[in-house]
Motif scaffolding. Structure first.
Motif, PDB file in Angstrom:
ATOM      1  N   ARG A   1       6.079  26.335  35.022  1.00  0.00           N
ATOM      2  CA  ARG A   1       6.637  25.462  36.056  1.00  0.00           C
ATOM      3  C   ARG A   1       5.966  24.095  35.979  1.00  0.00           C
ATOM      4  O   ARG A   1       4.831  23.935  36.397  1.00  0.00           O
ATOM      5  CB  ARG A   1       6.447  26.083  37.432  1.00  0.00           C
ATOM      6  N   ARG A   2       6.688  23.129  35.415  1.00  0.00           N
ATOM      7  CA  ARG A   2       6.142  21.773  35.289  1.00  0.00           C
ATOM      8  C   ARG A   2       6.387  20.939  36.535  1.00  0.00           C
ATOM      9  O   ARG A   2       5.907  19.820  36.649  1.00  0.00           O
ATOM     10  CB  ARG A   2       6.754  21.074  34.066  1.00  0.00           C
ATOM     11  N   TYR A   3       7.169  21.487  37.469  1.00  0.00           N
ATOM     12  CA  TYR A   3       7.508  20.784  38.705  1.00  0.00           C
ATOM     13  C   TYR A   3       7.120  21.657  39.895  1.00  0.00           C
ATOM     14  O   TYR A   3       7.000  22.875  39.763  1.00  0.00           O
ATOM     15  CB  TYR A   3       9.016  20.478  38.756  1.00  0.00           C
TER      16      TYR A   3
ATOM     17  N   ASP B   1       7.988  24.403  45.390  1.00  0.00           N
ATOM     18  CA  ASP B   1       8.350  24.328  46.808  1.00  0.00           C
ATOM     19  C   ASP B   1       9.370  23.222  47.068  1.00  0.00           C
ATOM     20  O   ASP B   1      10.094  23.248  48.066  1.00  0.00           O
ATOM     21  CB  ASP B   1       7.111  24.110  47.678  1.00  0.00           C
ATOM     22  N   ILE B   2       9.454  22.263  46.152  1.00  0.00           N
ATOM     23  CA  ILE B   2      10.425  21.167  46.273  1.00  0.00           C
ATOM     24  C   ILE B   2      11.621  21.416  45.359  1.00  0.00           C
ATOM     25  O   ILE B   2      12.773  21.195  45.747  1.00  0.00           O
ATOM     26  CB  ILE B   2       9.773  19.819  45.911  1.00  0.00           C
TER      27      ILE B   2
ATOM     28  N   SER C   1      11.152  29.173  41.237  1.00  0.00           N
ATOM     29  CA  SER C   1       9.887  29.636  41.813  1.00  0.00           C
ATOM     30  C   SER C   1       9.478  31.006  41.289  1.00  0.00           C
ATOM     31  O   SER C   1       8.321  31.411  41.454  1.00  0.00           O
ATOM     32  CB  SER C   1       9.990  29.681  43.338  1.00  0.00           C
ATOM     33  N   GLU C   2      10.416  31.720  40.677  1.00  0.00           N
ATOM     34  CA  GLU C   2      10.124  33.056  40.152  1.00  0.00           C
ATOM     35  C   GLU C   2       9.583  33.023  38.724  1.00  0.00           C
ATOM     36  O   GLU C   2       9.137  34.062  38.212  1.00  0.00           O
ATOM     37  CB  GLU C   2      11.389  33.920  40.208  1.00  0.00           C
ATOM     38  N   LEU C   3       9.603  31.872  38.101  1.00  0.00           N
ATOM     39  CA  LEU C   3       9.059  31.758  36.748  1.00  0.00           C
ATOM     40  C   LEU C   3       7.534  31.805  36.800  1.00  0.00           C
ATOM     41  O   LEU C   3       6.925  31.430  37.808  1.00  0.00           O
ATOM     42  CB  LEU C   3       9.509  30.446  36.110  1.00  0.00           C
ATOM     43  N   PRO C   4       6.891  32.245  35.723  1.00  0.00           N
ATOM     44  CA  PRO C   4       5.426  32.228  35.681  1.00  0.00           C
ATOM     45  C   PRO C   4       4.890  30.819  35.936  1.00  0.00           C
ATOM     46  O   PRO C   4       5.509  29.826  35.535  1.00  0.00           O
ATOM     47  CB  PRO C   4       5.114  32.695  34.258  1.00  0.00           C
ATOM     48  N   ALA C   5       3.773  30.747  36.590  1.00  0.00           N
ATOM     49  CA  ALA C   5       3.221  29.451  37.009  1.00  0.00           C
ATOM     50  C   ALA C   5       3.035  28.499  35.835  1.00  0.00           C
ATOM     51  O   ALA C   5       3.257  27.284  35.974  1.00  0.00           O
ATOM     52  CB  ALA C   5       1.895  29.669  37.731  1.00  0.00           C
TER      53      ALA C   5
END
Length: 266
Positions: free
Chosen positions: A160-162, A165-166, A153-157
């Motif tokens: 994030r391919r997933y 929150d899950i 969750s701390e990676l740049p948006a």
């Protein structure tokens, strides 16, 4: 065979909450074994206590005949073996390269020296299957931003391919100085849970095998995915050996006791 009265399973180490939805299956297995006339003992053993550099727990169920005394193997480790102990001697490799055979270099730890024992003649100084899958460009960018404490969750948006929150732990860089997280069969599909502590790639087949405590002479059949699945589904050999030796001691002790009794009668 004399049928024994069913006895309570030693459940202090195997509470239902520890096996979750498998509790019904577990109890059915125990009941079936008892129905064959065996006394049942069961334990959940932590692999790292038996020399495996991994947070991995496995349930063992032992069926014991009347007259045999079985004792669970004593833990051999009080210090947790680490990822560094297991794989720090393996040379850096690029993601996607497919060199099946590489020079092994120098062993740096007792674990590594043990891993290298038993190589067939002609394989000395070599390591096999030290290769891994290629890395997507966006994953490579993400891996470069991560240390062992970084959460998905701390990676740049945009990396994030997933859904974070899950899948808050979807990507995990391993820590050199801690045991690895549990290696599961899912490693055959992707290596996001098992990113090398320094290199920007997932674990190689040989690194995963080392962390599972397979010796270097052991080779895996099939494609790389098949090999990783075999590794992920295995009981770590060092843990299996500890339990196997405990069973052998119990059987040998029983044979010795029967011989003594037989001689005494004569």
């Amino acid at each position: 065979m004399k049928k024994l009265e069913p006895k309570a399973v030693l459940m202090e180490n195997v509470p239902d909450m520890a096996i979750g939805n498998n509790a019904v299956t577990f109890r059915a297995i125990v009941s079936a074994i008892e129905g064959l006339g065996y006394r049942v003992d069961s334990r959940i053993l932590a692999s790292w206590r038996y020399g495996v550099p991994q947070h991995r727990q496995r349930l063992f169920i032992i069926g014991i005949q009347e007259g045999i005394s079985f004792t669970w193997p004593r833990p051999r480790n009080h210090r947790r073996p680490t990822v560094r102990d297991a794989i720090s001697d393996l040379r850096p490799v690029e993601a996607g390269q497919r060199n099946v055979e590489l020079p092994s270099g120098r062993a740096l730890t007792a674990f590594q020296r043990r891993s290298r024992r038993g190589q067939p003649r002609g394989r000395g100084g070599k390591v096999f299957d030290h290769y891994t899958r290629a890395v997507r460009e966006d994953d490579l960018e993400a891996f470069r931003l991560m240390n062992s404490q970084t959460r998905y969750s701390e990676l740049p948006a945009h990396l994030r391919r997933y859904r974070s929150d899950i899948f808050d732990d979807k990507y995990k860089r391993l820590d050199w100085d801690e045991p690895s997280r549990t290696i599961t069969a899912h490693i055959a599909h992707d290596g996001y849970w098992y990113i090398h502590p320094e290199q920007h790639r997932s674990l190689t087949i040989r690194e995963a095998a080392r962390i599972q405590s397979f010796p270097d002479w052991y080779r895996f059949a099939g494609t790389p995915s098949h090999a990783l699945r075999q590794i992920g589904e295995a009981v770590p050999p060092l843990l299996a050996a500890a339990v196997g030796k405990a069973i052998l001691r119990a059987l040998n002790s029983s044979k010795s006791a029967r011989k003594i009794t037989s001689t005494a009668k004569v």
